[in-house]
Motif scaffolding. Structure first.
Motif, short mmCIF file in Angstrom:
data_model
loop_
_atom_site.label_atom_id
_atom_site.label_comp_id
_atom_site.label_asym_id
_atom_site.label_seq_id
_atom_site.Cartn_x
_atom_site.Cartn_y
_atom_site.Cartn_z
N ILE A 1 -52.85 -34.27 -14.12
CA ILE A 1 -53.36 -35.20 -13.22
C ILE A 1 -54.75 -35.52 -13.78
CG2 ILE A 1 -53.91 -35.55 -10.96
CD1 ILE A 1 -51.60 -34.26 -9.98
N GLN A 2 -55.34 -34.38 -14.14
CA GLN A 2 -56.87 -34.54 -14.51
C GLN A 2 -57.02 -35.14 -16.09
OE1 GLN A 2 -58.46 -30.56 -14.65
NE2 GLN A 2 -59.19 -30.64 -12.57
N ALA A 3 -55.81 -34.71 -16.69
CA ALA A 3 -55.84 -35.59 -18.06
C ALA A 3 -55.87 -37.12 -17.98
CB ALA A 3 -54.57 -34.91 -18.77
N PHE A 4 -54.94 -37.53 -16.93
CA PHE A 4 -54.51 -38.99 -16.94
C PHE A 4 -55.89 -39.54 -15.87
CE2 PHE A 4 -49.95 -38.32 -16.81
CZ PHE A 4 -49.63 -39.23 -17.73
N LEU A 5 -56.73 -38.76 -15.36
CA LEU A 5 -58.16 -39.43 -14.79
C LEU A 5 -59.29 -39.42 -15.60
CD1 LEU A 5 -57.65 -37.77 -11.12
CD2 LEU A 5 -57.18 -40.32 -11.76
N SER B 1 -47.01 -23.13 -13.54
CA SER B 1 -46.48 -24.50 -13.62
C SER B 1 -46.97 -25.68 -12.70
CB SER B 1 -44.65 -24.26 -13.42
OG SER B 1 -44.29 -23.52 -14.02
N LEU B 2 -47.32 -25.02 -11.35
CA LEU B 2 -48.14 -25.98 -10.66
C LEU B 2 -49.36 -26.45 -11.16
CD1 LEU B 2 -46.89 -24.36 -7.10
CD2 LEU B 2 -46.01 -26.65 -8.14
N GLY B 3 -50.11 -25.51 -11.59
CA GLY B 3 -51.33 -25.31 -12.09
C GLY B 3 -51.49 -26.36 -13.21
N VAL B 4 -50.35 -26.13 -14.06
CA VAL B 4 -50.18 -27.53 -15.26
C VAL B 4 -50.06 -28.75 -14.76
CG1 VAL B 4 -48.63 -28.22 -17.11
CG2 VAL B 4 -49.27 -25.85 -16.89
N CYS B 5 -49.50 -28.95 -13.54
CA CYS B 5 -49.41 -30.40 -13.01
C CYS B 5 -50.70 -30.71 -12.68
CB CYS B 5 -48.28 -30.41 -11.74
SG CYS B 5 -46.80 -29.87 -12.11
#
Length: 288
Positions: free
Chosen positions: A198-202, A190-194
């Protein structure tokens, strides 16, 4: 003894999968995150009866799994930074030398035995870990500014093992071993998905099938490496300091032999000395 052997085997398969990641260009971060969910799924559907997910937060060991989940992701990230800045050998030494932390915690916190043969065996095992991990006759070198990263990997890896041992001793019942292991992986995933969000937004996220397949290949042995380690800790006859020493050094030996057999790795003289010390160390510790 069978559980510790199965834990060593599972961890050694993880070594093979990581080697294949490099060969096929798998994105390690993405595969690691997928692996956590696969490992979680293996436990939830294969080793847990009458599962009630809503009851998990009420378990006495749940706060500990939150800590372990965060540590899993954090240590992985630190290991990646260490690899980039100082090389794979430094990461390997830092991770495997971390066995000293649960070993000494077992001795000082749980009043485990400290016979001469055992102490000598542990020292030889630590020397073996170093000697089998280095890949050049010159040993390893770390710039002062980068020293903090392998130090944090060392501490984080040792704290993970120590925390698992503490929770197993104090809170985890035998019927909860599968649920306990799966919950750790679920939190880490779950933390990894977060991180991926973030990478997707960037605009830095690129998913592909081989990363997912790599995560599946890693997730199955990864679950069993933790599951069998916890089961081994529950087995009578072995102190945790003995078990962690045998586990870590056994993984070093098995991984080295796999590297020679499957990947045609060439060993330098120090590696062979390390293998000999590993065998002697295991024999001394196991019979102490």
């Amino acid at each position: 003894m069978i559980y510790i052997l199965l834990s060593i085997l599972s961890s050694s398969i993880i070594f093979v999968v990581f080697k294949l990641y490099r060969k096929y260009g798998v994105n390690t971060l993405q595969a690691i995150i997928v692996n956590y969910f696969v490992a979680c799924t293996v436990g939830f559907f294969g080793y847990i009866e009458n599962l009630d997910i809503t009851s998990i937060p009420q378990e006495s060991w749940f706060p500990g799994t939150l800590i372990l989940g965060m540590l899993f992701i954090s240590v992985f990230y630190l290991a990646a930074l260490t690899t980039q800045r100082s090389g794979l050998s430094v990461v390997s030494v830092a991770t495997k030398m971390s066995v000293a932390i649960p070993v000494f915690c077992g001795i000082f916190l749980y009043n485990e035995s400290t016979g001469a043969f055992k102490i000598i065996g542990i020292i030889l095992a630590l020397a073996a870990v170093y000697l089998t991990s280095i890949k050049s006759e010159e040993g390893i070198s770390i710039k002062k500014k980068n020293l903090v990263f392998p130090l944090l990997v060392f501490l984080g890896s040792g704290i993970i093992d120590t925390t698992i041992n503490f929770l197993e001793n104090s809170y985890v019942s035998e019927q909860d071993v599968g649920l306990f292991s799966s919950t750790i992986f679920a939190i880490a995933g779950s933390l990894g998905v977060c991180i991926l969000i973030i990478q997707a937004f960037l605009g830095k996220l690129k998913l592909n099938l081989k990363n997912i397949l790599g995560g599946i290949a890693l997730g199955i042995p990864n679950y069993f490496s933790i599951y069998f380690l916890v089961m081994a800790l529950r087995s009578p006859g072995f102190e945790s300091s003995v078990l962690f020493t045998i586990n870590h050094v056994g993984i070093v030996l098995a991984s080295t032999l796999i590297g020679i057999t499957l990947f045609r790795e060439r060993l330098i003289r120090k590696n062979w000395i390390g293998i000999a010390l590993a065998v002697i160390g295991i024999l001394l510790v196991a019979n102490s």
